[in-house]
Design a protein around this motif. Structure first.
Motif, PDB file in Angstrom:
ATOM      1  N   TYR A  82     -33.502 -21.674   5.055  1.00  0.00           N
ATOM      2  CA  TYR A  82     -34.451 -21.847   3.934  1.00  0.00           C
ATOM      3  C   TYR A  82     -34.605 -20.563   3.127  1.00  0.00           C
ATOM      4  CZ  TYR A  82     -39.011 -21.962   1.672  1.00  0.00           C
ATOM      5  OH  TYR A  82     -40.026 -21.843   0.766  1.00  0.00           O
ATOM      6  N   ARG A  83     -34.750 -19.414   3.835  1.00  0.00           N
ATOM      7  CA  ARG A  83     -34.942 -18.129   3.135  1.00  0.00           C
ATOM      8  C   ARG A  83     -33.776 -17.826   2.188  1.00  0.00           C
ATOM      9  NH1 ARG A  83     -39.093 -14.732   4.851  1.00  0.00           N
ATOM     10  NH2 ARG A  83     -39.681 -15.223   6.999  1.00  0.00           N
ATOM     11  N   ASP A  84     -32.559 -18.098   2.657  1.00  0.00           N
ATOM     12  CA  ASP A  84     -31.384 -17.859   1.806  1.00  0.00           C
ATOM     13  C   ASP A  84     -31.352 -18.837   0.646  1.00  0.00           C
ATOM     14  OD1 ASP A  84     -30.666 -15.855   3.559  1.00  0.00           O
ATOM     15  OD2 ASP A  84     -29.415 -17.185   4.786  1.00  0.00           O
TER      16      ASP A  84
ATOM     17  N   GLY B 139     -33.536 -17.695  -2.033  1.00  0.00           N
ATOM     18  CA  GLY B 139     -32.891 -16.583  -2.738  1.00  0.00           C
ATOM     19  C   GLY B 139     -31.873 -17.086  -3.754  1.00  0.00           C
ATOM     20  N   ILE B 140     -31.029 -18.030  -3.301  1.00  0.00           N
ATOM     21  CA  ILE B 140     -29.985 -18.567  -4.188  1.00  0.00           C
ATOM     22  C   ILE B 140     -30.619 -19.276  -5.378  1.00  0.00           C
ATOM     23  CG2 ILE B 140     -28.152 -20.296  -4.371  1.00  0.00           C
ATOM     24  CD1 ILE B 140     -27.538 -19.690  -1.366  1.00  0.00           C
ATOM     25  N   ALA B 141     -31.621 -20.127  -5.074  1.00  0.00           N
ATOM     26  CA  ALA B 141     -32.255 -20.908  -6.145  1.00  0.00           C
ATOM     27  C   ALA B 141     -32.937 -19.979  -7.145  1.00  0.00           C
ATOM     28  CB  ALA B 141     -33.243 -21.903  -5.558  1.00  0.00           C
ATOM     29  N   ALA B 142     -33.610 -18.931  -6.646  1.00  0.00           N
ATOM     30  CA  ALA B 142     -34.304 -17.989  -7.538  1.00  0.00           C
ATOM     31  C   ALA B 142     -33.282 -17.273  -8.429  1.00  0.00           C
ATOM     32  CB  ALA B 142     -35.101 -16.980  -6.724  1.00  0.00           C
ATOM     33  N   ARG B 143     -32.181 -16.858  -7.820  1.00  0.00           N
ATOM     34  CA  ARG B 143     -31.154 -16.148  -8.593  1.00  0.00           C
ATOM     35  C   ARG B 143     -30.542 -17.053  -9.658  1.00  0.00           C
ATOM     36  NH1 ARG B 143     -25.956 -16.324  -7.361  1.00  0.00           N
ATOM     37  NH2 ARG B 143     -26.159 -16.622  -5.104  1.00  0.00           N
ATOM     38  N   ARG B 144     -30.244 -18.287  -9.271  1.00  0.00           N
ATOM     39  CA  ARG B 144     -29.537 -19.166 -10.227  1.00  0.00           C
ATOM     40  C   ARG B 144     -30.438 -19.723 -11.318  1.00  0.00           C
ATOM     41  NH1 ARG B 144     -24.007 -21.254  -8.390  1.00  0.00           N
ATOM     42  NH2 ARG B 144     -24.136 -22.312 -10.384  1.00  0.00           N
ATOM     43  N   THR B 145     -31.730 -19.890 -11.002  1.00  0.00           N
ATOM     44  CA  THR B 145     -32.612 -20.512 -12.001  1.00  0.00           C
ATOM     45  C   THR B 145     -33.462 -19.482 -12.744  1.00  0.00           C
ATOM     46  OG1 THR B 145     -34.450 -20.770 -10.445  1.00  0.00           O
ATOM     47  CG2 THR B 145     -32.861 -22.595 -10.571  1.00  0.00           C
ATOM     48  N   GLY B 146     -33.584 -18.287 -12.157  1.00  0.00           N
ATOM     49  CA  GLY B 146     -34.482 -17.307 -12.759  1.00  0.00           C
ATOM     50  C   GLY B 146     -35.945 -17.603 -12.483  1.00  0.00           C
ATOM     51  N   GLU B 147     -36.207 -18.641 -11.653  1.00  0.00           N
ATOM     52  CA  GLU B 147     -37.600 -18.973 -11.313  1.00  0.00           C
ATOM     53  C   GLU B 147     -38.075 -18.078 -10.174  1.00  0.00           C
ATOM     54  OE1 GLU B 147     -38.390 -23.084 -10.415  1.00  0.00           O
ATOM     55  OE2 GLU B 147     -37.370 -23.766 -12.241  1.00  0.00           O
ATOM     56  N   PRO B 148     -39.341 -17.661 -10.223  1.00  0.00           N
ATOM     57  CA  PRO B 148     -39.846 -16.790  -9.154  1.00  0.00           C
ATOM     58  C   PRO B 148     -40.217 -17.593  -7.907  1.00  0.00           C
ATOM     59  CG  PRO B 148     -41.560 -17.151 -10.789  1.00  0.00           C
ATOM     60  CD  PRO B 148     -40.374 -17.969 -11.223  1.00  0.00           C
ATOM     61  N   LEU B 149     -39.212 -18.017  -7.118  1.00  0.00           N
ATOM     62  CA  LEU B 149     -39.485 -18.783  -5.897  1.00  0.00           C
ATOM     63  C   LEU B 149     -39.804 -17.822  -4.759  1.00  0.00           C
ATOM     64  CD1 LEU B 149     -36.658 -21.465  -6.022  1.00  0.00           C
ATOM     65  CD2 LEU B 149     -39.087 -21.958  -5.770  1.00  0.00           C
ATOM     66  N   LYS B 150     -40.794 -18.205  -3.939  1.00  0.00           N
ATOM     67  CA  LYS B 150     -41.115 -17.340  -2.796  1.00  0.00           C
ATOM     68  C   LYS B 150     -41.244 -18.173  -1.523  1.00  0.00           C
ATOM     69  CE  LYS B 150     -46.050 -17.469  -3.724  1.00  0.00           C
ATOM     70  NZ  LYS B 150     -45.896 -18.732  -4.476  1.00  0.00           N
TER      71      LYS B 150
ATOM     72  N   ALA C 198     -36.825 -30.122  -8.603  1.00  0.00           N
ATOM     73  CA  ALA C 198     -35.560 -30.721  -9.024  1.00  0.00           C
ATOM     74  C   ALA C 198     -34.584 -29.669  -9.562  1.00  0.00           C
ATOM     75  CB  ALA C 198     -35.827 -31.790 -10.085  1.00  0.00           C
ATOM     76  N   VAL C 199     -35.118 -28.685 -10.296  1.00  0.00           N
ATOM     77  CA  VAL C 199     -34.251 -27.661 -10.911  1.00  0.00           C
ATOM     78  C   VAL C 199     -33.614 -26.780  -9.826  1.00  0.00           C
ATOM     79  CG1 VAL C 199     -34.205 -25.682 -12.495  1.00  0.00           C
ATOM     80  CG2 VAL C 199     -35.629 -27.684 -13.021  1.00  0.00           C
TER      81      VAL C 199
END
Ligand code: ATP
Ligand code: MG
Length: 429
Positions: A280-282, A285-296, A303-304
């Motif tokens: 999940y942690r990775d 990281g991937i989703a935040a990098r690819r979308t530019g969204e600040p996921l934590k 969905a994005v």
């Protein structure tokens, strides 16, 4: 009795068929009717100078998609479908179809999904639509065969229930005499109770109801879930089982559904083992990098983010090591790090297909987790009681059947994988 159209060969002498009028074409003194049943199409050729009067009379009343029964002689003819035609001696209209048709079965005019669903019975007369449900039937048979061969017992649990599976929201209330009742969200609690009953391996294929008001291409208010629960198994073992099931179903469809796959013009690619396992942690990281969204840590994937992850992975994959806080109370926290739990999601690059976990089998820990989600243990008494009388360790998952078919066949909308879908706006037909 009528013969299936596909069994008529250029060598046949006579044929007796029944089916639907696919097309009618007049050419000079000849009328060509294409007659269709579920096995194929045959040309019926009427020479208006030579045909018996009752045949001509039926022809004069004929409309497309009427149901007819025809008897006559067979002639080999190279230009006709299947290299043969029928010259009718008898031509009976069993059930006339009104004109105009609400939907063009011959598919010359593409229709909107809503129009198609409104006239689903006509929509399903098209091979490329019927193909989806022939394949869906093969998928369900393969699931059953795979699980039965591994000693799983099929169960049916109630769909009318007194309490939520996972607390409060998303339930459809039902008027149930003088009591409050709901449609079930999932068979989760009941399949776990079956572990206390000593069945060890159970599965259920049945409806689940979600009263979510979303309007997406992957959510329905009534869906079909393939649910499995296994005693003395951990999360990893039921993930392996799920992976093997997916492979088995794809292989079975590829091997036995050649015709429907060809109607869909689909080259089915069987996924490869093992599916990557992404922590999940990775994934965050991937989703935040690819979308530019600040996921934590602790956020769920929208969905994005889900789409971005799918693009990165490109194949079926698992997300593991979820935060305990965002998974259901029955997911087993990890002994070494209780912030994380033994839950997993199976993902297709396009969307989530299944969720599962090793479950908590200790009564007191379960009560603790229920309370920590802000729920009252009292309303779960029927579920908790079996945990006090010998509950084995167990694990399981729920796999969305509609999403499995949708992703396998590359359908744009989940409604295309369901014969009569139920969504926010559709309760009929
Ligand atoms: P999502 O986050 O995509 O809405 P979920 O996590 O709420 O799904 P679960 O409760 O984990 O869904 O249900 C297990 C599986 O059942 C899902 O992975 C999905 O394949 C299927 N499923 C759940 N809800 C729906 C729905 N509303 N429509 C279609 N399939 C569903
Ligand atoms: Mg889920």
């Amino acid at each position: 009795m009528a013969s299936p159209i596909s069994t008529i060969t250029p060598e046949s002498e006579r044929a007796e068929i029944a089916g639907w009028v696919h097309e009618v074409r007049d050419l000079g003194g000849l009328t060509f009717c294409l007659i269709r049943d579920r096995t194929g199409i045959v040309q019926v050729t009427v020479n208006r100078k030579k045909a018996p009067a009752p045949v001509l009379e039926a022809l004069s009343r004929l409309s497309r998609e009427s149901v007819v029964r025809i008897g006559g002689t067979v002639k080999a003819i190279a230009k006709a479908p299947g290299g043969r035609e029928i010259v009718p001696e008898r031509f009976e209209i069993l059930s006339p179809a009104e004109s105009p048709l609400p939907l063009d079965v011959v598919e010359k005019v593409p229709a909107e999904l809503d129009t198609r669903l409104d006239s689903r019975f006509l929509d399903l007369r098209r091979p490329r639509v019927a193909a989806v449900f022939l394949i869906r039937s093969a998928v369900m048979a393969a699931v059953w065969e795979f699980l039965a061969a591994r000693g799983f017992v099929n169960i049916t649990t109630p769909k009318l229930v007194a309490a939520a599976t996972e607390g409060g929201t998303d339930l459809f209330p039902v008027a149930y005499f003088e009591k409050e009742a709901f449609l079930n969200q999932s068979p989760q609690l009941y399949k776990q109770i079956m572990m206390a009953a000593g069945f060890e391996r159970v599965f259920e294929i049945g409806p689940i109801f979600r009263a979510e008001e979303h309007n997406t291409t992957k959510h329905l208010n009534e869906a079909t879930s393939i649910d499995v629960e296994v005693s003395f198994a951990d999360d990893r073992e039921v993930m392996d089982l799920l992976e093997d099931l997916i492979l088995f179903v794809y292989e079975r469809v590829a091997a036995t559904c050649r015709d429907p796959l060809s109607w869909l013009e689909l080259q089915l690619e069987v996924p490869k083992k093992p599916f990557p396992r992404l922590a999940y942690r990775d994934a965050i990281g991937i989703a935040a990098r690819r979308t530019g969204e600040p996921l934590k840590f602790g956020d769920d994937f929208g969905a994005v983010a889900e789409k971005a992850l799918g693009e990165e992975m490109g194949v079926h994959y698992f997300i593991v090591d979820w935060p305990t806080a965002i998974k259901p109370y029955y997911a087993m926290p990890r002994e070494d790090d209780p912030e994380l739990c033994r839950a997993f999601d199976l993902m297709h690059p396009r969307m989530e297909l299944a969720s599962g976990s090793q479950r908590i089998h200790q009564h007191d820990l379960l009560v603790h987790q229920i309370r920590s989600k802000g729920l009252s243990a009292d309303s779960f008494e029927f579920y908790l009681r079996p945990f006090r009388y010998g509950m084995p360790p167990h694990a399981g998952w729920g796999l969305g059947a509609d999403r499995l078919v949708m992703t396998m066949l590359d359908l744009a909308n989940i409604r295309e994988a369901v014969i009569f879908p139920r969504d926010r706006h559709r309760l009929v037909p």
